[in-house]
Design an enzyme around this catalytic site. Sequence first.
Site, PDB file in Angstrom:
ATOM      1  N   SER A  23       0.834  -1.209   0.000  1.00 33.35           N
ATOM      2  CA  SER A  23       0.000   0.000   0.000  1.00 33.35           C
ATOM      3  C   SER A  23       0.866   1.255   0.000  1.00 33.35           C
ATOM      4  CB  SER A  23      -0.865   0.050   1.266  1.00 33.35           C
ATOM      5  OG  SER A  23      -1.928  -0.827   1.157  1.00 33.35           O
ATOM      6  N   GLN A 169      -8.920   2.882  -0.488  1.00 29.98           N
ATOM      7  CA  GLN A 169      -8.725   3.193  -1.912  1.00 29.98           C
ATOM      8  C   GLN A 169      -9.667   4.311  -2.336  1.00 29.98           C
ATOM      9  OE1 GLN A 169      -9.126  -0.559  -3.962  1.00 29.98           O
ATOM     10  NE2 GLN A 169      -7.212  -1.349  -3.108  1.00 29.98           N
ATOM     11  N   ASP A 315      -7.110  -7.311   4.958  1.00 27.88           N
ATOM     12  CA  ASP A 315      -6.356  -8.220   4.086  1.00 27.88           C
ATOM     13  C   ASP A 315      -5.861  -9.459   4.830  1.00 27.88           C
ATOM     14  OD1 ASP A 315      -6.772  -6.542   1.954  1.00 27.88           O
ATOM     15  OD2 ASP A 315      -4.868  -5.494   2.180  1.00 27.88           O
ATOM     16  N   ARG A 346     -13.729 -13.587  -1.384  1.00 30.65           N
ATOM     17  CA  ARG A 346     -12.884 -14.291  -0.410  1.00 30.65           C
ATOM     18  C   ARG A 346     -13.702 -15.065   0.617  1.00 30.65           C
ATOM     19  NH1 ARG A 346      -7.915  -9.859   0.275  1.00 30.65           N
ATOM     20  NH2 ARG A 346      -6.879 -10.521  -1.642  1.00 30.65           N
ATOM     21  N   ARG A 388      -3.865 -13.776  -1.716  1.00 26.30           N
ATOM     22  CA  ARG A 388      -3.971 -14.001  -0.259  1.00 26.30           C
ATOM     23  C   ARG A 388      -4.659 -15.334   0.060  1.00 26.30           C
ATOM     24  NH1 ARG A 388      -1.504  -9.471   1.421  1.00 26.30           N
ATOM     25  NH2 ARG A 388      -2.107  -7.552   0.383  1.00 26.30           N
TER      26      ARG A 388
HETATM   27  C1  S3P Z   1      -5.726  -0.924   0.074  1.00 26.06           C
HETATM   28  C2  S3P Z   1      -6.932  -0.825   0.695  1.00 26.06           C
HETATM   29  C3  S3P Z   1      -7.802  -1.983   0.956  1.00 26.06           C
HETATM   30  C4  S3P Z   1      -7.015  -3.282   0.889  1.00 26.06           C
HETATM   31  C5  S3P Z   1      -6.146  -3.350  -0.325  1.00 26.06           C
HETATM   32  C6  S3P Z   1      -5.142  -2.214  -0.328  1.00 26.06           C
HETATM   33  C7  S3P Z   1      -4.958   0.306  -0.183  1.00 26.06           C
HETATM   34  O1  S3P Z   1      -8.805  -2.023  -0.033  1.00 26.06           O
HETATM   35  O2  S3P Z   1      -7.903  -4.367   0.917  1.00 26.06           O
HETATM   36  O3  S3P Z   1      -5.435  -4.566  -0.367  1.00 26.06           O
HETATM   37  O4  S3P Z   1      -3.750   0.224  -0.484  1.00 26.06           O
HETATM   38  O5  S3P Z   1      -5.547   1.385  -0.090  1.00 26.06           O
HETATM   39  P1  S3P Z   1     -10.159  -1.152   0.091  1.00 26.06           P
HETATM   40  O6  S3P Z   1      -9.822   0.268   0.023  1.00 26.06           O
HETATM   41  O7  S3P Z   1     -10.980  -1.584  -1.097  1.00 26.06           O
HETATM   42  O8  S3P Z   1     -10.742  -1.565   1.392  1.00 26.06           O
END
Ligand code: S3P
Length: 449
Positions: A23, A169, A315, A346, A388
């Site tokens: 991330s 995100q 995650d 998942r 994962r």
């Molecule tokens: C992430 C946010 C999460 C996570 C993904 C990475 C990020 O997703 O599950 O693996 O880097 O901002 P969501 O924003 O859809 O929850």
Amino acid sequence: MDEIRIKRAPRIEAEINVSGDKSISHRAVMIASLANGPCVLRGFSASADCLNTIVAMRALGIKIEQPEPEVLIVHGKRRKLSAPKEEINCGNSGTTMRLLAGLLAGQPFSSQLVGDGSLSARPMGRIIEPLRLMGAKIEAGGKNETPPLRIEGAPLHGIKYTTPVASAQLKSALLFAGLFAKGKTTVQEPVGTRNHTELMLKYFLVRTHKDEHGVSVFGDHVPESRDFSIPGDISSAAFWLVAAAAQPGGHVLVRDVGLNETRTGLLGVLVRMGAQVREAIEDVDQVEPRGIVEITGAHLKATVIQGKEVPRLIDELPILAVAGALAHGTTMIRHAQELRVKETDRIAAIAHNLRSMGAQVVELSDGLEIHGRAPLHGARLSSFGDHRIAMAFAVAGMFAEGETVIQDVDCVATSYPGFEKTLSELVNPKGFRATTRVISLSHTRPEED
Ligand code: S3P
């Protein structure tokens, strides 16, 4: 397609390093690309997802050198991006697509974002709606607002937006769009999610503001070019932390791993399940806390994972479900409906694979009920094309009678290219450097409710 074969593992006693946080790596490349000069990024995640972000930023006219797999020199161009010559392929990476969509919405050119089969089925409506409120011209080409995304750059204005789903995100897409919008953009989250974008903007000296109304950015700020060192990925470490936690006397120490509390929900859960967990933050100089995590295993007991804890370990739920199957009692995972729209569904994938190994599992609309401590047996399992799921069930195989085969494991490189090497060192520890070093740790994480 490659497969992984695993047999029951001996007791784990290991010191492990994991590669850079995925991330944080995405965000570092994107923000450095907007900076007013070159930035050296160390500890970059050489995962397929993050390589997609490098390719995307290069397609937008940014020079990025990679002298070593984990070192990047990003030549920031003062927010000046160029029109891509062709569509940008985000591969399997939802983070690349959603964050880029925010970045591209306010540019003076058009662009198109595409992804692989899995990404092409993931919901983009959650970013399209608020970006349109900011003035963006963005369309999804797939059914039910799925990719490809067509973005016609347009002048944006700041908005105040409360997110309907807990998604970092989504928050980050809006903050990136806000950097190119007139005025102030505020994102309020009912349930807090990982805060790497806010921290990274701050580190690159972009004005941000955080209060009870949410996190805000202001248009027109140029990030100041700076070097940055990315900590190890706690979401990769999670596989080994759970493997050690579920073996009475098992022991794993992970060094130089990110300990941002918006990401460490897993550690609190393992404490509740009976493992001994120690974490020591050694460095916060570069905004992201990093340090050591050490786990000593036990006979695990079941727990309930729900509510505000969920985004802090979203995650890690596949591997925590495996921990639940190895624990005494019934583990409940609730409020995790977001798992249904990850790289695969998942919830369905975990339920299917755990049942194939002999566990009793009830699939819920927003989670799982896992009846623990049925003896697991080896099985031929699918990864469902999801990194994962592949890694969580490779770890489950370390606890199963007989051989477990995980099919279609190329996807592991999506987030953790070194996974198989560490797995084989743990399963066949001959010649592997087990650590006996005693280290001092500053505090033990208190048991959480
Ligand atoms: C992430 C946010 C999460 C996570 C993904 C990475 C990020 O997703 O599950 O693996 O880097 O901002 P969501 O924003 O859809 O929850």
